[in-house]
Design an enzyme around this catalytic site. Structure first.
Site, mmCIF file in Angstrom:
data_model
loop_
_atom_site.group_PDB
_atom_site.id
_atom_site.type_symbol
_atom_site.label_atom_id
_atom_site.label_comp_id
_atom_site.label_asym_id
_atom_site.label_seq_id
_atom_site.Cartn_x
_atom_site.Cartn_y
_atom_site.Cartn_z
ATOM 1 N N HIS A 50 -51.880 28.985 -47.239
ATOM 2 C CA HIS A 50 -52.669 29.456 -48.372
ATOM 3 C C HIS A 50 -52.219 30.872 -48.680
ATOM 4 O O HIS A 50 -52.565 31.810 -47.963
ATOM 5 C CB HIS A 50 -54.162 29.399 -48.023
ATOM 6 C CG HIS A 50 -55.058 29.530 -49.212
ATOM 7 N ND1 HIS A 50 -56.377 29.898 -49.115
ATOM 8 C CD2 HIS A 50 -54.820 29.331 -50.535
ATOM 9 C CE1 HIS A 50 -56.916 29.926 -50.321
ATOM 10 N NE2 HIS A 50 -55.995 29.582 -51.188
ATOM 11 N N HIS A 93 -58.252 19.151 -51.068
ATOM 12 C CA HIS A 93 -57.880 20.495 -51.524
ATOM 13 C C HIS A 93 -57.374 21.280 -50.310
ATOM 14 O O HIS A 93 -57.982 21.250 -49.244
ATOM 15 C CB HIS A 93 -59.092 21.204 -52.136
ATOM 16 C CG HIS A 93 -58.854 22.646 -52.458
ATOM 17 N ND1 HIS A 93 -59.384 23.677 -51.706
ATOM 18 C CD2 HIS A 93 -58.127 23.225 -53.438
ATOM 19 C CE1 HIS A 93 -59.012 24.837 -52.223
ATOM 20 N NE2 HIS A 93 -58.247 24.590 -53.270
#
Length: 548
Positions: A165, A119
């Site tokens: 991110h 992830h």
């Protein structure tokens, strides 16, 4: 007997007698049974491998190779092993508890496998301020991770693509650097396919740039499905291939509504978004991902002959498991399900992966940069099947009954005990070679004990621990435990060694996690690892595994 000295202050010393590990009585008894005149010959060792270690396919050539590999020991007999050499063999890397070879059937469609999944694979630290880099991607691939996630965003000038991110303070890294790192390391640990899951936040013109970049860098490595392709291929068919998986750009769907519950016709929105996707980019997609609809049952519908991937957060999985557990299992028999950490895990912690596995989720995505207990469990699961990153799902998750029913493993306490695992932990060694003299206690050797836990369905979960052995670097516990298992196919044995301390938290001294269905029976050398999963050079346990 060795002595060890610790200075307490300027004038005082503490002295300890260190006991060297003795050949255990069980080992002596077995040696006497399989030796002649104090010597274990090739024939004797071959018989031992078959009868005690239960290696039915062991050959005399294998036995000879073991003896040849121990010739560096002092006073080594030419024609076989004396008892001390046999003891060192049992504690060696030639006698580990798991096979290093791929041995599962790799010819089934992809949904039949659990996949080692990362992830936010580019993050070096936490989810808010961490730096983005290709370095953690390389580390993950070298450890066998097969699914890499990249978040794609336009750079500040909207002329190129960064990986970061989004909505946080994470520093970006250029996409091309990540793609090149993947190409150079994709198959260093495993020949089986690498899946790149893109979280796409790009306008159409940058999608075209990404398509051109991906094709240029990967060339023939890239798997591009035929236009009429409607079925998942197998890991064997996809060896040395890189597969792209993505869904329509997130911003497009979010622009339709601020609330998922207010979407009137989300399937239509997704279709429109897909139609606005760059044609070149669209042709790259080997596995189409879909956004979860407000009606989860509709998202979990089965579509024969269609390549689909669905993603749920860990909290969405918990909610779905309560009301739609059987639908999750049916869905994962034909399609792919990815589970990802909830957004509040800003420190890159992880969650219990077992709930995903017992419902058949193939991609239980983890933050690989941490060092938590759940990461140890994930690493243990993918030590199975030679560490190739693909583990065949057990038959219990793939069966459908005559009335379309599937097995609900959340209620496994209703199942009968299928297998009993007997575990004997003899002793451990190597801490004094891998740790500094005062690492655990500044004035004495450590007081080591081991904790053994079964990780799996709730009905199988159980914990045991040994007594602590005071002031010894090479503890001899000599304790035996039994574990009754209802679903051994999904059970793991987590072993953690700690240094006991009366005044503060017990100090970590090593861990490993072993898939029980893969355990090689007999007396085995069990290497331990640090908190991040890196193997210690010398620390190991001597254990015996039996199924009754």
């Amino acid at each position: 007997m060795l002595k060890q000295h610790f200075r307490v202050c300027c004038c005082f010393w503490r002295h300890f007698n260190l006991v060297s590990p003795q050949v255990h009585d069980d080992v002596k008894e077995i040696f006497q049974q399989y030796s002649e005149d104090g010597l274990m010959t090739v024939n004797n060792l071959h018989t031992f491998l078959i009868e005690i270690q239960e290696e039915s396919d062991a050959s005399k050539e294998q036995a000879q190779e073991i003896i040849d590999n121990l010739r560096h020991l002092h006073f080594f007999p030419r024609k076989g092993l004396h008892v001390e050499a046999f003891f060192r063999y049992l504690l060696s890397d030639h006698n580990i508890p798991l096979s290093t070879k791929v041995h599962h059937d790799m010819t089934a469609p992809l949904p039949h496998y659990f996949m080692y999944t990362g992830h936010n694979s580019y993050l070096t630290g936490n989810q808010v301020y961490g730096k983005s880099s290709y370095s953690p991607i390389i580390k993950a691939l070298r450890k066998g991770v097969r699914v890499i996630e990249l978040d794609l965003w336009p750079n500040s000038r909207k002329t190129g693509v960064n990986v970061l991110h989004g909505g946080t303070f994470t520093a970006p890294v250029k996409l091309n650097k990540c793609l090149i790192a993947i190409k150079d390391n994709a198959f260093s640990a495993s020949a089986y396919p690498v899946i790149l899951t893109f979280e796409d936040h790009l306008p159409q013109e940058l999608q075209t740039k990404v398509a051109q970049m991906v094709k240029r860098i990967y060339g023939e490595m890239l798997y591009q499905p035929k236009p009429d392709s409607q079925e998942f291929l197998s890991p064997e068919e996809l060896k040395k291939r890189i597969i792209i998986s993505t869904k329509p750009p997130k911003e497009y769907l979010e622009s339709q509504s601020q609330d998922r519950d207010q979407l009137n016709d989300q399937s239509k929105d997704e279709e429109e978004a897909f139609q606005t996707t760059s044609p070149e980019y669209k042709r790259l997609i080997g596995i189409h991902a879909e956004k979860v609809k407000s009606n989860l049952r509709e998202s979990l519908r089965l579509e024969q002959g269609k390549v689909r991937r669905l993603s749920l957060s860990e909290q969405e999985l918990k909610d779905a498991a309560k009301d739609h557990g059987d639908h999750l299992v049916r869905f994962t028999q034909q399609h792919l399900l990815r589970i990802y950490p909830k957004g509040t895990r800003v420190g890159s912690s992880n969650y219990n992966p077992v709930l995903g596995w017992i419902h058949g989720a193939q991609m239980v995505a983890f933050n690989m940069q941490g060092d938590d207990r759940y990461l140890w469990i994930m690493q243990g699961m993918f030590r199975a099947n030679g560490g190739c990153g693909y583990v065949k799902k057990p038959d219990i998750l793939m069966k459908v009954g005559p009335n379309d029913e599937v097995c609900d493993l959340s209620r496994a306490e209703l199942l009968e005990v299928k297998q009993t695992l007997k575990v004997k932990i003899y002793m451990g060694e190597g801490w004094l070679r891998d740790f500094h003299l005062t690492h655990f206690d500044w004035d004495s050797p450590p007081d080591l004990y081991a904790k053994l836990s079964i990780i799996g369905v709730a009905a199988d979960s159980i914990k045991r621990r040994t007594e602590k052995i005071d002031d010894q670097w090479e503890p001899a516990w000599d304790e035996e435990f039994e574990f009754e298992l209802r679903v051994p196919e999904l059970a793991l044995l987590l072993i953690v060694v700690n240094d006991y301390d009366r005044l503060k938290e017990h100090e970590f001294a090593g861990q490993t996690c072993l898939p029980i269905s893969e355990l090689r029976t007999g007396i085995r050398s069990v290497p331990l690892h640090d908190r991040r999963g890196n193997r210690y050079r010398h620390v190991r346990l001597l254990m015996r595994f039996q199924f009754v």
